[in-house]
Design a protein around this motif. Structure first.
Motif, mmCIF file in Angstrom:
data_model
loop_
_atom_site.group_PDB
_atom_site.id
_atom_site.type_symbol
_atom_site.label_atom_id
_atom_site.label_comp_id
_atom_site.label_asym_id
_atom_site.label_seq_id
_atom_site.Cartn_x
_atom_site.Cartn_y
_atom_site.Cartn_z
ATOM 1 N N LEU A 269 -7.894 11.069 5.147
ATOM 2 C CA LEU A 269 -8.120 9.630 5.147
ATOM 3 C C LEU A 269 -9.215 9.260 4.149
ATOM 4 C CD1 LEU A 269 -7.637 6.782 6.186
ATOM 5 C CD2 LEU A 269 -9.126 7.316 8.137
ATOM 6 N N ALA A 270 -10.257 10.056 4.078
ATOM 7 C CA ALA A 270 -11.341 9.787 3.123
ATOM 8 C C ALA A 270 -10.828 9.838 1.680
ATOM 9 C CB ALA A 270 -12.484 10.785 3.320
ATOM 10 N N VAL A 271 -10.003 10.822 1.376
ATOM 11 C CA VAL A 271 -9.422 10.932 0.033
ATOM 12 C C VAL A 271 -8.550 9.706 -0.254
ATOM 13 C CG1 VAL A 271 -7.797 12.239 -1.401
ATOM 14 C CG2 VAL A 271 -9.554 13.439 -0.104
ATOM 15 N N PHE A 272 -7.729 9.326 0.720
ATOM 16 C CA PHE A 272 -6.876 8.148 0.552
ATOM 17 C C PHE A 272 -7.725 6.917 0.242
ATOM 18 C CE2 PHE A 272 -4.823 4.352 2.185
ATOM 19 C CZ PHE A 272 -3.572 4.426 1.615
ATOM 20 N N LEU A 273 -8.790 6.709 0.996
ATOM 21 C CA LEU A 273 -9.636 5.531 0.810
ATOM 22 C C LEU A 273 -10.344 5.544 -0.545
ATOM 23 C CD1 LEU A 273 -11.091 5.238 4.407
ATOM 24 C CD2 LEU A 273 -9.469 3.669 3.311
ATOM 25 N N THR A 274 -10.781 6.721 -0.997
ATOM 26 C CA THR A 274 -11.430 6.770 -2.312
ATOM 27 C C THR A 274 -10.423 6.462 -3.409
ATOM 28 O OG1 THR A 274 -11.144 9.181 -2.499
ATOM 29 C CG2 THR A 274 -13.239 8.391 -1.625
ATOM 30 N N MET A 275 -9.209 6.996 -3.280
ATOM 31 C CA MET A 275 -8.173 6.700 -4.271
ATOM 32 C C MET A 275 -7.824 5.214 -4.242
ATOM 33 S SD MET A 275 -5.769 10.076 -3.742
ATOM 34 C CE MET A 275 -4.418 9.504 -4.752
ATOM 35 N N LEU A 276 -7.728 4.645 -3.058
ATOM 36 C CA LEU A 276 -7.435 3.226 -2.913
ATOM 37 C C LEU A 276 -8.492 2.370 -3.609
ATOM 38 C CD1 LEU A 276 -5.740 0.970 -1.523
ATOM 39 C CD2 LEU A 276 -7.275 1.220 0.440
ATOM 40 N N SER A 277 -9.734 2.774 -3.500
ATOM 41 C CA SER A 277 -10.822 1.959 -4.047
ATOM 42 C C SER A 277 -10.919 2.001 -5.570
ATOM 43 C CB SER A 277 -12.161 2.369 -3.426
ATOM 44 O OG SER A 277 -12.533 3.652 -3.863
ATOM 45 N N LYS B 112 -1.299 0.513 -4.739
ATOM 46 C CA LYS B 112 -2.427 1.430 -4.577
ATOM 47 C C LYS B 112 -2.313 2.252 -3.309
ATOM 48 C CE LYS B 112 -5.355 -1.759 -6.970
ATOM 49 N NZ LYS B 112 -6.666 -2.151 -7.289
ATOM 50 N N PRO B 113 -2.804 3.455 -3.290
ATOM 51 C CA PRO B 113 -3.153 4.290 -4.439
ATOM 52 C C PRO B 113 -1.895 4.929 -5.034
ATOM 53 C CG PRO B 113 -3.637 5.499 -2.442
ATOM 54 C CD PRO B 113 -3.106 4.136 -2.034
ATOM 55 N N CYS B 114 -1.803 4.900 -6.342
ATOM 56 C CA CYS B 114 -0.581 5.406 -7.000
ATOM 57 C C CYS B 114 -0.539 6.928 -7.021
ATOM 58 C CB CYS B 114 -0.482 4.855 -8.419
ATOM 59 S SG CYS B 114 -1.688 5.535 -9.577
ATOM 60 N N GLY B 115 -1.707 7.555 -7.118
ATOM 61 C CA GLY B 115 -1.769 9.007 -7.166
ATOM 62 C C GLY B 115 -1.543 9.581 -8.547
ATOM 63 N N HIS B 116 -1.245 8.712 -9.531
ATOM 64 C CA HIS B 116 -0.904 9.194 -10.868
ATOM 65 C C HIS B 116 -1.854 8.716 -11.966
ATOM 66 C CE1 HIS B 116 2.777 10.591 -9.067
ATOM 67 N NE2 HIS B 116 3.009 9.379 -8.611
ATOM 68 N N CYS B 117 -2.568 7.628 -11.724
ATOM 69 C CA CYS B 117 -3.476 7.121 -12.761
ATOM 70 C C CYS B 117 -4.689 8.055 -12.857
ATOM 71 C CB CYS B 117 -3.905 5.685 -12.456
ATOM 72 S SG CYS B 117 -5.045 5.483 -11.070
ATOM 73 N N MET C 59 0.852 -1.173 0.000
ATOM 74 C CA MET C 59 0.000 0.000 0.000
ATOM 75 C C MET C 59 0.894 1.230 0.000
ATOM 76 S SD MET C 59 -3.293 0.696 2.385
ATOM 77 C CE MET C 59 -4.004 -0.813 1.794
ATOM 78 N N ASN C 60 0.525 2.208 -0.766
ATOM 79 C CA ASN C 60 1.351 3.397 -0.965
ATOM 80 C C ASN C 60 0.860 4.554 -0.089
ATOM 81 O OD1 ASN C 60 2.925 5.440 -1.941
ATOM 82 N ND2 ASN C 60 2.088 5.421 -3.995
ATOM 83 N N PHE C 61 1.579 4.837 0.985
ATOM 84 C CA PHE C 61 1.233 5.929 1.895
ATOM 85 C C PHE C 61 2.079 7.178 1.633
ATOM 86 C CE2 PHE C 61 0.114 2.091 4.352
ATOM 87 C CZ PHE C 61 -1.218 2.376 4.627
ATOM 88 N N SER C 62 2.810 7.231 0.524
ATOM 89 C CA SER C 62 3.803 8.284 0.309
ATOM 90 C C SER C 62 3.230 9.702 0.311
ATOM 91 C CB SER C 62 4.566 8.034 -0.994
ATOM 92 O OG SER C 62 3.698 8.093 -2.101
ATOM 93 N N ASP C 63 2.017 9.902 -0.168
ATOM 94 C CA ASP C 63 1.434 11.247 -0.197
ATOM 95 C C ASP C 63 0.555 11.531 1.014
ATOM 96 O OD1 ASP C 63 2.673 11.790 -2.606
ATOM 97 O OD2 ASP C 63 0.952 11.156 -3.800
ATOM 98 N N PHE C 64 0.500 10.595 1.961
ATOM 99 C CA PHE C 64 -0.407 10.725 3.092
ATOM 100 C C PHE C 64 0.329 10.441 4.389
ATOM 101 C CE2 PHE C 64 -2.877 9.659 -0.611
ATOM 102 C CZ PHE C 64 -3.934 10.555 -0.541
ATOM 103 N N SER C 65 -0.135 11.047 5.462
ATOM 104 C CA SER C 65 0.480 10.861 6.769
ATOM 105 C C SER C 65 -0.598 10.433 7.765
ATOM 106 C CB SER C 65 1.131 12.166 7.221
ATOM 107 O OG SER C 65 1.623 12.024 8.521
ATOM 108 N N PHE C 66 -0.539 9.171 8.184
ATOM 109 C CA PHE C 66 -1.484 8.640 9.165
ATOM 110 C C PHE C 66 -0.691 8.104 10.346
ATOM 111 C CE2 PHE C 66 -3.500 7.436 4.990
ATOM 112 C CZ PHE C 66 -4.374 8.501 4.960
ATOM 113 N N ASN C 67 -1.387 7.918 11.467
ATOM 114 C CA ASN C 67 -0.676 7.281 12.565
ATOM 115 C C ASN C 67 -0.475 5.808 12.226
ATOM 116 O OD1 ASN C 67 -2.831 5.660 13.596
ATOM 117 N ND2 ASN C 67 -3.629 7.402 14.735
#
Length: 78
Positions: free
Chosen positions: A42-50, A57-62, A1-9
């Motif tokens: 987190l909501a944006v991350f989950l929508t991109m993941l889906s 996933k999520p790549c952020g580029h497709c 899973m790609n967390f590179s553009d997001f920061s979660f605990n």
């Protein structure tokens, strides 16, 4: 899973990794917290993941990720 553009605990990352590896990400997730910006992130991350079409996933580029991040994806209700 790609967390590179997001920061979660770490606990959120571990939970999402586990659910994803077991192919058990639920169809609905309630997000609550005192920091609305983190909740929206987190909501944006989950929508991109889906909707992401790439292996990491999520790549952020497709095109699907770009539409989801811009809140313009036709299959996602905002």
């Amino acid at each position: 899973m790609n967390f590179s553009d997001f920061s979660f605990n770490k606990s959120i990352e571990v939970t999402l990794e586990k659910l994803s590896s077991q192919n058990k990400i639920p169809h609905a997730i309630i997000i609550e917290g005192s920091d609305s910006e983190k909740c929206e992130n987190l909501a944006v991350f989950l929508t991109m993941l889906s909707v992401c079409t790439e292996a990491d996933k999520p790549c952020g580029h497709c095109p699907q990720c770009i539409k989801a991040k811009a809140q313009a994806h036709p299959d996602i209700f905002y």
